[in-house]
Design a protein around this motif. Structure first.
Motif, PDB file in Angstrom:
ATOM      1  N   PRO A 215       0.839  -1.200   0.000  1.00 34.89           N
ATOM      2  CA  PRO A 215       0.000   0.000   0.000  1.00 34.89           C
ATOM      3  C   PRO A 215       0.870   1.245   0.000  1.00 34.89           C
ATOM      4  O   PRO A 215       1.965   1.251   0.520  1.00 34.89           O
ATOM      5  CB  PRO A 215      -0.783  -0.130   1.299  1.00 34.89           C
ATOM      6  CG  PRO A 215       0.064  -0.969   2.172  1.00 34.89           C
ATOM      7  CD  PRO A 215       0.836  -1.883   1.297  1.00 34.89           C
ATOM      8  N   ASP A 216       0.326   2.270  -0.598  1.00 41.17           N
ATOM      9  CA  ASP A 216       1.044   3.533  -0.697  1.00 41.17           C
ATOM     10  C   ASP A 216       0.420   4.489   0.316  1.00 41.17           C
ATOM     11  O   ASP A 216      -0.643   5.055   0.094  1.00 41.17           O
ATOM     12  CB  ASP A 216       0.898   4.058  -2.137  1.00 41.17           C
ATOM     13  CG  ASP A 216       1.780   5.270  -2.352  1.00 41.17           C
ATOM     14  OD1 ASP A 216       2.463   5.672  -1.389  1.00 41.17           O
ATOM     15  OD2 ASP A 216       1.760   5.793  -3.475  1.00 41.17           O
ATOM     16  N   ILE A 217       1.089   4.637   1.463  1.00 44.90           N
ATOM     17  CA  ILE A 217       0.506   5.411   2.554  1.00 44.90           C
ATOM     18  C   ILE A 217       1.052   6.832   2.530  1.00 44.90           C
ATOM     19  O   ILE A 217       2.261   7.029   2.425  1.00 44.90           O
ATOM     20  CB  ILE A 217       0.826   4.744   3.912  1.00 44.90           C
ATOM     21  CG1 ILE A 217       0.245   3.338   3.931  1.00 44.90           C
ATOM     22  CG2 ILE A 217       0.275   5.581   5.064  1.00 44.90           C
ATOM     23  CD1 ILE A 217       0.712   2.506   5.100  1.00 44.90           C
TER      24      ILE A 217
ATOM     25  N   GLY B  54      -4.739   8.872  10.459  1.00 43.64           N
ATOM     26  CA  GLY B  54      -5.103  10.027   9.644  1.00 43.64           C
ATOM     27  C   GLY B  54      -4.447  10.015   8.273  1.00 43.64           C
ATOM     28  O   GLY B  54      -4.545  10.993   7.535  1.00 43.64           O
ATOM     29  N   ALA B  55      -3.796   8.905   7.915  1.00 40.21           N
ATOM     30  CA  ALA B  55      -3.137   8.841   6.613  1.00 40.21           C
ATOM     31  C   ALA B  55      -4.148   8.476   5.529  1.00 40.21           C
ATOM     32  O   ALA B  55      -5.255   8.032   5.809  1.00 40.21           O
ATOM     33  CB  ALA B  55      -2.025   7.807   6.651  1.00 40.21           C
ATOM     34  N   THR B  56      -3.756   8.684   4.274  1.00 39.63           N
ATOM     35  CA  THR B  56      -4.594   8.227   3.155  1.00 39.63           C
ATOM     36  C   THR B  56      -3.835   7.171   2.389  1.00 39.63           C
ATOM     37  O   THR B  56      -2.606   7.158   2.375  1.00 39.63           O
ATOM     38  CB  THR B  56      -4.942   9.387   2.210  1.00 39.63           C
ATOM     39  OG1 THR B  56      -3.726  10.010   1.799  1.00 39.63           O
ATOM     40  CG2 THR B  56      -5.831  10.386   2.916  1.00 39.63           C
ATOM     41  N   LEU B  57      -4.622   6.304   1.733  1.00 39.17           N
ATOM     42  CA  LEU B  57      -4.042   5.230   0.922  1.00 39.17           C
ATOM     43  C   LEU B  57      -4.222   5.586  -0.538  1.00 39.17           C
ATOM     44  O   LEU B  57      -5.347   5.836  -0.979  1.00 39.17           O
ATOM     45  CB  LEU B  57      -4.790   3.927   1.205  1.00 39.17           C
ATOM     46  CG  LEU B  57      -4.262   2.949   2.225  1.00 39.17           C
ATOM     47  CD1 LEU B  57      -5.224   1.795   2.348  1.00 39.17           C
ATOM     48  CD2 LEU B  57      -2.891   2.463   1.828  1.00 39.17           C
ATOM     49  N   LYS B  58      -3.127   5.602  -1.291  1.00 40.73           N
ATOM     50  CA  LYS B  58      -3.258   5.861  -2.732  1.00 40.73           C
ATOM     51  C   LYS B  58      -3.859   4.648  -3.412  1.00 40.73           C
ATOM     52  O   LYS B  58      -3.554   3.514  -3.057  1.00 40.73           O
ATOM     53  CB  LYS B  58      -1.881   6.143  -3.329  1.00 40.73           C
ATOM     54  CG  LYS B  58      -1.349   7.536  -3.025  1.00 40.73           C
ATOM     55  CD  LYS B  58      -2.174   8.599  -3.694  1.00 40.73           C
ATOM     56  CE  LYS B  58      -1.434   9.146  -4.914  1.00 40.73           C
ATOM     57  NZ  LYS B  58      -2.173  10.331  -5.452  1.00 40.73           N
TER      58      LYS B  58
ATOM     59  N   GLY C  46      -8.608  11.992  -6.339  1.00 41.44           N
ATOM     60  CA  GLY C  46      -7.206  11.548  -6.401  1.00 41.44           C
ATOM     61  C   GLY C  46      -6.402  11.751  -5.137  1.00 41.44           C
ATOM     62  O   GLY C  46      -5.212  11.440  -5.104  1.00 41.44           O
ATOM     63  N   GLU C  47      -6.969  12.239  -4.087  1.00 37.42           N
ATOM     64  CA  GLU C  47      -6.156  12.451  -2.878  1.00 37.42           C
ATOM     65  C   GLU C  47      -5.917  11.157  -2.120  1.00 37.42           C
ATOM     66  O   GLU C  47      -5.110  11.127  -1.198  1.00 37.42           O
ATOM     67  CB  GLU C  47      -6.826  13.473  -1.941  1.00 37.42           C
ATOM     68  CG  GLU C  47      -8.077  12.930  -1.290  1.00 37.42           C
ATOM     69  CD  GLU C  47      -8.648  13.869  -0.229  1.00 37.42           C
ATOM     70  OE1 GLU C  47      -8.159  13.794   0.913  1.00 37.42           O
ATOM     71  OE2 GLU C  47      -9.575  14.636  -0.536  1.00 37.42           O
TER      72      GLU C  47
END
Lengths: 313, 636
Positions: free
Chosen positions: B264-266, B327-331, B459-460
């Motif tokens: 995963p891209d965190i 609070g991170a997002t996953l690309k 896209g965020e």
């Protein structure tokens, strides 16, 4: 408890000390111990202190046959063991036994004999028989060697190697007699003639009976056995010693302690017997480390004995 | 005065209870009835000093039970017959005669019963039962020795207390030793406790599918799922992410088996380290705070959706450490179409609603705001009762009942999001957790299972959104039960259980080695603190002194002399102060040194026995006493 021949033997010692060997009670007791335990005796001391007199007196009193060898560097083994010579009349070889075929053999200044001669003698001491030209001749029983060596004499001597020292049950000195006694000895002069004239106090049978009793009846308890073992193990672990007392040395200590107990009139061994015998029996078996070569073996052994507690409970 | 029989009887009852209590719930009905009756009967019979069942009867009954239940024993059905036999045998013994032998039999049975309970369930309570039983049996055994000697023995209260104190000392010391041995004794690679304790697979609130309205598959149980050691966090961060469901078939959300991409891209977020101790069950998903990053401590696969799976169902207890990015997002690694898929026949009412929402704006954010606003204004309420159950539960939830729990909120929200072209997916896991400040961990239980939504906005990256929080009663209903505080007793009990798991159950060879190495490191770290040679010298000197004292004591004990010998040596020492005494010299040497015939006589008698390996006879002892008396009197 009555010990067979005990009174007779102690009385003999008393008479010998009183009449001939004033001031040599310790050496005489040790000689008697060696005889009773079936071992040989090495007397180390300077000449002229009565080593030979001691041996002569002992042989005279015990009624044993006596032989004497004066060691020199040209002494040959056959001078001790004997040799076969050709009998022209009978046209056959005839064995001429050497001085070794006696109950008591005095070997004077053993360290002046060459190693070859020494070893012939020492072999006989161990095996109690000699083989000459293919024939084995048993030595008489009892067979006791009293050897003397002069420690100060350095030139032309062949010191006994440790392994051969091991053949002697007991090593001891004679020591100077106390002043009063020494003066008396000087006044009276040599007593060799009187010794030759003395009549025996003990028979061969007396000695054999006592020896059998010591070997078979004197009791060596487990605690004393443990004590002996602890002592010999302590000599092996000692930092100044390269090697300590071997198992054979342990057997020798036990045998000597039995004889000492007998001489003290006891049918069992106590730690004091061991403490009495361990220096004369054990000291010459120790090999000190090279850096402690000059150290007295007796003193080292004495310190080991002093450090170990006597079994009491 | 205390009649020892009374406390002995009560200890007997207590031991039986301690043995049976842990298995009582699992017993068959006859045994469950027989046990309390037998206990009461036994107590009353003991008071009247009679026995209900004679010995022969007891043996016969025991044999019958044994055969009956022994018949049922098989490889798969082992524990049930065994605990029933044990319980019934205990019941018979309670009613039978109570000689020492019988009591011992029953103690053994109770111990076996307790041991058997470990096969059913092994938690911290087992330890407390065991400790209590060890104490009870130890005290009871001591009392038994008295009673066996004299059935009617009575002791004063003081004496009784003394006996009990001494009797309690033994198990106390034994338990301390047990503690030490537990840590240091070599372990196997595989913890034995685990073998005995396969762990129950409890009813779970979490499932791999979300199908609102079919059954109320909510587990109301508070069965623990896992404990997570971490710092205390705000409640809104306590989303324990487990599974991602992307495929919608009818009403049924499923997991797409394969998601392209490997890691995963965190992006962003705050890193928090969490150690998770899961309870054993047959799930292969691992849970972690949203969004899970690097995992260590166990081999697990992590896909692009951030879902962690084990390669196979765990057979033993384990734990893992994980770094979560709060609070991170996953690309998203692939096209968004994948998460826009909807089933074909959707209720027209829902399509209608979607069209209205779509009109709210051109951008994703505008439409998303409209959707959120719709949920906020529609006055949905969160509840586990009165749930929509019809053929189209989502529509029923949205337009009629407006009542549901997380699955309804999440499913309907995600469906509507997809219909207005916002990629969305469901995430299953747990929300909340009870922070145990005693142990410093969160306890997450099955009733905290939860489903929420992740949306992909312009896209965020994937962003977590929990529609359940939009319910009008969210603060009271949803949040209240997520981490409603536990009482101190509950927290204490749970902390004990947690440490039990950590210290006992998962304590295997690896952990032992880790502990050993850590100890070594700590010791090495300690060394530089020692103040140079001075401290070392002091330590060495102290150590040396200690050894001298110990060896001296040893020597002293080794030569602890016969009392007569000690008395003799004392008297000799007084009479001849200068003499060297044994064991530095022998007794005869001493006698010669002091030149005293009495001492010589003592040495002869004592040595004559001692060095000939025999004991002193009566006459010899008398003679020795006489000598000692003479030595003493002579000095006065």
């Amino acid at each position: 408890m009555s010990l067979p021949r005990h009174t007779l033997i102690t009385k003999t010692i008393d008479i010998l000390v009183a009449d001939f060997l004033q001031g040599k009670i310790e050496a005489l007791r040790l000689a008697m111990t060696a005889l009773l335990a079936g071992g040989h005796l090495l007397l180390e001391d300077i000449p002229g202190l009565g080593k030979t007199t001691l041996a002569l007196a002992l042989s005279g009193a015990l009624g044993l046959s006596f032989g004497r060898v004066q060691c020199t560097s040209d002494l040959l083994p056959s001078d001790i063991t004997g040799l076969s010579i050709f009998d022209r009349e009978k046209n056959a070889f005839k064995f001429m036994p050497g001085p070794i075929f006696n109950n008591l053999l005095l070997v004077d200044e053993i360290n002046r004999a060459t190693p070859k001669t020494q070893s012939a003698l020492l072999e006989a001491m161990e095996e109690r028989r000699v083989t000459i030209e293919g024939t084995t001749h048993n030595l008489p029983d009892p067979f006791l060697v009293i050897a003397t060596q002069n420690p100060l004499e350095q030139v032309g001597t062949y010191p006994l190697p440790e392994s051969q020292m091991d053949r002697f049950l007991i090593t001891t000195g004679v020591g100077y007699p106390p002043p009063a006694i020494e003066k008396e000895i000087i006044r009276a002069g040599s007593i060799r003639e009187e010794i030759r004239a003395m009549h025996s106090l003990l028979t061969l049978d007396d000695i054999l009976t006592a020896r059998r009793f010591i070997r078979e009846e004197i009791q060596l308890g487990d605690r004393v056995l443990d004590y002996i073992h602890t002592l010999i193990v302590a000599t092996r672990d000692h930092e100044m010693l390269l090697s300590g007392i071997s198992t054979r040395g342990g057997i020798a200590i036990a045998d000597a302690a039995r004889a000492a107990a007998y001489l003290r009139g006891r049918a069992y061994v106590i730690p004091e017997d061991v403490r009495e015998m361990i220096i004369p029996v054990g000291a010459h078996r120790l090999i000190p480390r090279a850096e402690h070569e000059t150290l007295g073996k007796r003193e080292v052994l004495q310190s080991i004995v002093a450090a170990l507690p006597v079994p009491l409970a | 005065m205390v009649n020892l029989r009374t406390p002995l009887n009560w200890l007997h009852y207590v031991i039986c209870l301690l043995g049976v209590a842990p298995v009582y719930a699992a017993l068959a009905l006859p045994a469950q009835i027989a046990l309390p009756l037998a206990l009461l009967g036994g107590i009353s019979a003991d008071r009247q000093q009679r026995t209900v069942i004679p010995d022969r009867g007891a043996t016969l009954a025991s044999l019958i039970f044994f055969i009956f239940y022994g018949w049922q024993v098989s490889f798969v059905n082992l524990i049930d017959p065994v605990i029933n036999i044990l319980a019934l045998l205990i019941a018979i013994r309670l009613l039978g005669a109570k000689s020492g032998r019988h009591l011992l039999q029953n103690y053994t049975l109770a111990l076996f019963s307790l041991a058997a309970s470990a096969l059913l369930k092994l938690d911290a309570s087992f330890l407390s039962y065991l400790i209590l039983m060890v104490f009870a049996i130890a005290v009871s055994l001591v009392l038994l020795t008295y009673v066996e000697a004299d059935e009617k023995m009575r002791l004063s209260a003081a004496e009784f207390r003394k006996i009990i104190t001494v009797a309690l000392l033994m198990p106390g010391i034994a338990l301390l030793l047990m503690l030490a041995f537990f840590v240091i004794l070599p372990r196997t690679q595989y913890p034995l406790w685990n073998f005995l304790n396969p762990g129950g697979t409890s009813k779970v609130g979490f499932s791999e599918e979300v199908r609102p309205g079919t059954v109320s598959n909510l587990a109301e149980t508070r069965t623990p799922v896992f404990r997570a050691k971490t710092m205390e966090l705000p409640k809104e961060d306590l989303y324990w992410r487990g599974i991602v469901l992307s495929q919608l078939e009818g009403n049924n959300w499923k997991r797409l088996p394969e998601v392209p991409g490997t890691t995963p891209d965190i992006r962003g977020g705050r890193a928090v380290a969490v150690t998770v101790y899961p309870e054993l069950n047959d799930r292969r998903y691992l849970f972690a705070l949203d969004v899970p990053g690097q995992i260590s401590g166990i081999r697990a696969a992590r896909d692009a959706e951030g879902v962690l799976t084990l390669h196979r169902t765990p057979r033993k207890r384990f734990f893992y450490e994980i770094v979560s990015h709060i609070g991170a997002t996953l690309k998203a690694p692939v096209r968004a179409d994948r998460w826009l898929q909807v089933p074909e026949n959707i209720s027209p009412r829902i399509v209608n609603l979607a069209q209205q929402l779509r009109a709210a704006g051109a951008t994703d954010d505008q439409r998303f705001a409209a959707l959120v606003n719709y949920f906020r204004t529609a006055k949905f309420s969160y509840s586990h009762r009165d749930l929509p159950r019809g053929p189209d539960p989502v529509a029923e939830f949205l337009f009629e009942r407006k009542t549901g729990y997380c699955e309804f909120f999440a499913s309907s929200f995600a469906l509507l999001a997809r219909l207005i072209d916002i990629p969305a997916r469901l995430v299953g896991g747990y929300y909340g957790g009870n922070y145990n400040d005693l142990g410093g961990y969160y306890l997450v239980s099955e009733d905290q299972a939860h489903v929420w939504v992740e949306v992909l906005l312009s896209g965020e990256g994937w962003r977590r959104f929990d529609p359940s929080t939009l319910a009008v009663n969210a603060t009271t209903e949803l949040l209240a039960e997520r981490g409603s505080g536990q009482s101190l007793a509950q927290r204490l009990a749970d902390a004990a259980d947690y440490f039990w798991q950590r210290a006992v159950i998962v304590y295997d060879f690896d952990r032992q080695m880790t502990l050993l190495l850590a100890t070594g490191r700590n010791l090495r770290a300690l060394r530089p603190q020692l103040k140079k040679p001075a401290t070392a010298t002091v330590l060495m000197v102290l150590g040396g002194l200690g050894m001298i004292v110990v060896s001296g004591y040893w020597r002293g004990t080794r030569h602890r002399a016969h009392p007569l010998l000690r008395a003799y040596l004392r008297s000799v020492a007084r009479r001849y102060p200068a003499a060297v005494l044994p064991p530095r010299c022998g007794l005869t040497e001493l006698a010669e040194a002091v030149n005293d015939p009495r001492c010589q006589r003592f040495a002869d008698i004592y040595g004559g026995a001692f060095y000939r390996d025999r004991l002193l006879t009566r006459e010899e002892r008398e003679a020795l006493r006489e000598i000692i008396a003479q030595l003493k009197s002579a000095q006065n």
